[in-house]
Design an enzyme around this catalytic site. Structure first.
Site: not given
Length: 378
Positions: A357, A359, A126-129, A161, A244
């Site tokens: 996260s 937050e 998964q190429g998100y962050s 990951s 997810e």
């Protein structure tokens, strides 16, 4: 016997029969912080599952699944965890990308990508962050331009990951120059292992590397490999996040229960259970786990569920070291491998960060669920 009970009995019996012989040694292997364990053997096991029709059980039958109901999917994930079967290597393809393509992909995309996912022939990440765009995903800066019938991708992803074990990555990239935040993003399917892609493993607190940095420097993918319309990537990306946090988390909770039971047994053996504070915290952990299961069955808001389970698991890691006592701060000598409790403590620190996260989850709950005023932003 109801159809769900029959389904549960079928998968339980199959696992009992097949998780044997050479596969018996895989029980309990893999999982968060331990993805390096017997990866090739776990891949072979998952292909064995596929050959017998036990991958993608919730997918429609027309796409190779079993068309299992939600109740049957819950039964599958729970029985799989109760059998102590090895951690899955194809979770991202099967549980995230597959449902996304089924609901939002073209028929050509489904025909190309779903069969290799079901057969565990192609693994996905998964190429998100990105650096500076983690939980605040709308700050994505990776860009892609359409040139001569291909998307050309440039940018960096992080905390990806199992990228080092994957053949493909679904990438959220900015495809409209000058666009900001949620607008102008596209959801691209990008092959790895080709020129223009560099994968660098990240060494974690546990000493293992299952997260990666991924650098795209002129990487290319076909123009047709965009899910949804160009510029509609945010909607597709949010749909993926919804999958997810689906029913597979109930299997995760069985793993949590196994950890808690083992910790209670340890506290009884080493005398830690005589401490009233330890007893109280173990009891609270048990009650918290019951609340987690009830929330999952009821369909708790995904952000609330993520916030709750991640803090529960992190707290369990802290409690584990309290139960172990001062010796938990020491490794057992060269090559200084961590024991299960040390690994739980260290890796569970990441639970409250990855996949959104705490937050950010609190802001989402406040603004989108409770309807409170938005936090001031520059």
């Amino acid at each position: 016997m109801s159809s769900v009970e029959e389904f549960r009995a079928e998968i339980r019996g199959w696992l009992k029969t097949h998780l044997s012989g050479s596969f018996a040694a895989l029980k309990g292997r893999g999982g968060p912080g331990r993805e390096h364990e017997a990866f090739a053997e776990r891949l072979a096991w998952e292909r064995h599952l596929a050959a017998h029709g036990w991958t993608c059980v919730g997918w429609p039958e027309k796409y190779g699944g079993r068309g299992a109901s939600i109740e049957e999917q819950i039964a599958f994930h729970e029985e799989y965890a109760l059998a102590d079967a090895p951690a899955r290597v194809n979770h991202i393809g099967e549980q995230l990308l597959g449902p996304t393509l089924i609901d939002h992909g073209t028929e050509e995309q489904k025909a190309r990508f779903l069969p290799p996912i079901r057969a565990v022939e192609e693994l996905w990440c998964q190429g998100y962050s990105e650096p500076g765009a983690g939980s605040d995903l709308a700050a994505v800066r990776t860009r892609a331009t359409l040139e001569d019938g291909r998307w050309v991708v440039n940018g960096q992803k992080i905390w990806t990951s199992l990228a080092h074990e994957s053949q493909w990555c679904f990438v959220l990239a900015r495809t409209e120059p000058g666009s900001r935040r949620h607008a102008g993003l596209s959801y691209l399917l990008v092959p790895l292992g080709r020129p223009g892609v560099e994968i660098r493993p990240i060494v974690q607190l546990t000493g293992t590397s299952e997260f990666n940095e991924v650098f795209f420097d002129g990487a290319v993918t076909d123009a047709a490999n965009v899910v949804g319309a160009p510029g509609d990537g945010w909607r597709i990306a949010m749909a993926t996040l919804g999958y997810e946090r689906g029913v597979s988390t109930l299997g995760q909770q069985v793993g949590f229960r196994r950890e808690l039971d083992a910790l209670v047994a340890l506290a009884r053996r080493n005398g830690a259970a005589t401490d009233p504070d330890i007893r109280d915290r173990l009891t609270r952990a048990w009650a918290g786990l019951q609340a987690l299961r009830a929330g999952a069955l009821r369909g708790t808001d995904p952000s609330a569920a993520k916030l709750y389970w991640s803090h529960w698991h992190r707290d369990l890691g802290e409690l584990a070291l309290e139960v172990c006592g001062p010796a938990a701060t020491l490794a057992a000598g060269a090559p200084y491998e961590l024991d299960d409790w040390q690994r739980l403590f260290l890796f569970s620190r990441a639970d409250t960060v990855y996949a959104g996260s705490s937050e950010i989850q609190r802001n989402i709950i406040a603004e989108r669920v409770l309807g409170l005023p938005k936090e001031p932003r520059p």
